[in-house]
Write an enzyme that holds these catalytic residues in place. Structure first.
Site, PDB file in Angstrom:
ATOM      1  N   CYS A  71       0.817  -1.222   0.000  1.00 36.71           N
ATOM      2  CA  CYS A  71       0.000   0.000   0.000  1.00 36.71           C
ATOM      3  C   CYS A  71       0.848   1.268   0.000  1.00 36.71           C
ATOM      4  CB  CYS A  71      -0.983   0.001   1.162  1.00 36.71           C
ATOM      5  SG  CYS A  71      -0.273  -0.317   2.777  1.00 36.71           S
TER       6      CYS A  71
ATOM      7  N   ASP B  36      -7.536   5.362  -1.523  1.00 40.44           N
ATOM      8  CA  ASP B  36      -7.159   4.139  -0.829  1.00 40.44           C
ATOM      9  C   ASP B  36      -6.386   3.207  -1.759  1.00 40.44           C
ATOM     10  OD1 ASP B  36      -7.001   1.833   0.708  1.00 40.44           O
ATOM     11  OD2 ASP B  36      -9.003   2.118   1.576  1.00 40.44           O
TER      12      ASP B  36
ATOM     13  N   HIS C  11      -5.523   0.228  -1.199  1.00 42.92           N
ATOM     14  CA  HIS C  11      -5.819  -1.177  -0.925  1.00 42.92           C
ATOM     15  C   HIS C  11      -6.847  -1.759  -1.895  1.00 42.92           C
ATOM     16  CE1 HIS C  11      -4.464   0.650   2.914  1.00 42.92           C
ATOM     17  NE2 HIS C  11      -3.790  -0.470   3.035  1.00 42.92           N
TER      18      HIS C  11
END
Length: 470
Positions: free
Chosen positions: A303, A427, A429
């Site tokens: 990440c 994000d 992820h």
């Protein structure tokens, strides 16, 4: 060297097409060469102004002869037809396959101008009596210069502009662009080698709007700094932002990016409403980098790498750096090179954090960063002023790491009077396809409240600093 329009709404008319530049140089004397080149451009001016000049609306049956009293086909369209009405003649892919003409305008976002694309052509058929060809043989040494000029002009129109008015403006832009191409050609000719003039469009802060600049192809940005400074002075722009670097060329809303990455997914989001609140956002263009892209399975450990790649894409797409966004392996090697990691780190699946992101930005991009330390997540709610100031002055994406998670902060909504704050989070992820609707609907790019952070975990924020260059 510029064509500009300050309007920020309506439709963009964009005409593109080749003009063949051919001339014979019987001498390498600079003055004589310049005269011949100028005469050739004069011939091209005559072509553009002639009745043989034709503009066709892409994906439609609409054809316009701008120098024949703005003659248009089909016959339902007249010079006094509103230019906006051309939209209804433009076919979508689905309508083309069904052989039907659209009865409605193409859908478009209100935040971006729609584009009507046109092709520049010349009638090949000549009218009038034909004469027999005459052959003449001349023995002499000469240089034959031949290239294709990539004409690319834009004008903005409003809903009240007629076809006649709009296409008169477009023809003025075409002839002006030829003048600019002539200047660039004469300034940058090397011996008997022509550098093809390259028109680029740049979107400047309002009220200046869309501007066209002609650069010589093959001359790097580093050699055009003097010219960029002149443009900054001409348009009264600040001297610490690379508005006119090639990487900052305007991306038209109907064009796809070839690399497959989504750009600026946050632009489709609605801003949160706070009492006396203001929104402070990332400035410029970035790519969304996340898990499982580029055939790399980094689910569960990559990440921070992806957040770093998003930051690197920002510096690349604003023209601050020319190098490609680094791969995971290149990021790891950079950390080994600076002495932060051992050689075995390259090729591993080990995490990195904000400090490593800072080191890589400095090593690979020569970009410095500030580090903000937060001892627990609950303190982030009090950092509104610092974060707002960062986006106001630097405008770069922020990488935030805490525990085993990393995210990218693209902006804040903050109220100075109440202290309320929301964070715009990208994000890394996410593991799915580049589907903008899924990414925004499911919150992979979205506004988050203070409870998004672990209230007891520590966080480090890497705030990249923008180089003050043009």
């Amino acid at each position: 060297m510029v064509v500009t329009d300050s309007s920020d709404s309506g439709t963009i008319l964009r005409v593109r097409g080749p003009l063949e530049f051919r001339c014979q140089l019987d001498s390498t004397d600079a003055l004589l060469m310049h005269k011949v080149i100028s005469r050739t451009f004069a011939t091209l001016h005559s072509q553009v102004k002639s009745e043989s000049c034709v503009l066709t609306v892409c994906e439609s049956p609409v054809i316009i002869w701008p120098n024949k009293g703005v003659y248009v086909t089909p016959e339902e369209i007249t010079p006094n037809t509103l230019c906006e009405d051309i939209h209804q003649w433009i076919q979508t892919d689905e309508q083309e396959s069904a052989g039907k003409r659209s009865s409605k305008k193409k859908s478009k976002k209100s935040s971006a101008a729609s584009v009507i694309n046109l092709s520049l052509m010349m009638e090949a058929t000549k009218t009038g009596p034909l004469s027999a060809p005459i052959l003449r043989r001349t023995l002499q040494k000469s240089h034959f210069l031949s290239t294709t000029l990539p004409m690319d002009c834009v004008v903005r129109i409003t809903c009240s502009d007629t076809i006649k008015d709009a296409f008169e403006c477009l023809m003025e832009a075409l002839t002006h662009q030829l003048c600019e191409m002539e200047k660039v050609t004469l300034q940058h000719i090397k011996g008997t080698t022509l550098l093809v003039p390259e028109p680029l469009h740049f979107l400047l802060p309002e009220p200046k709007g869309l501007v066209t600049v002609v650069y010589p192809t093959g001359v790097p940005d580093s050699q055009l700094e003097t010219h960029r400074k002149e443009l900054h002075q001409q348009f009264e722009l600040q001297g610490d932002w690379p508005y006119f670097r090639r990487a900052n060329a305007f991306h038209f809303p109907n064009e796809l990016y070839k690399d497959g990455y989504l750009r600026n997914p946050h632009m489709v989001l609605t801003h949160p409403t706070l009492d006396n609140g203001k929104v402070y956002l990332v400035q410029g263009i970035y790519s969304y980098h996340h898990y499982m892209q580029d055939h790399v399975d980094d689910n569960g450990w990559g990440c921070a790498y992806r957040s770093l790649q998003t930051i690197c894409s920002w510096f690349q797409q604003q023209g601050y750096v020319e190098r490609a966004v680094p791969t995971h392996r290149e990021i790891q090697k950079a950390l080994v090179d600076v002495g932060d990691k051992q050689g075995s780190f390259v090729g591993s699946r080990q995490w990195i954090g904000s400090i490593e992101v800072q080191a890589v930005l400095n090593q690979l991009l020569e970009v410095t960063s500030k580090i903000m330390f937060v001892s627990q997540g609950s303190e982030l709610a009090s950092k509104g002023r610092e974060l707002a100031n960062h986006f106001l002055t630097e405008g770069t994406p922020i990488m935030i790491g805490g525990g085993v998670l990393a995210h990218t902060i693209l902006g804040v909504a903050w109220s100075e009077t109440t202290g309320q704050i929301r964070y715009l989070i990208l994000d890394p992820h996410y593991t799915g396809a580049e589907n903008l609707q899924v990414i925004t609907d499911k919150g992979w790019c979205g506004w988050k409240g203070p409870d998004f952070w672990d209230q007891t975990a520590y966080y480090n924020l890497c705030l990249p600093q923008r180089p003050k260059v043009i």
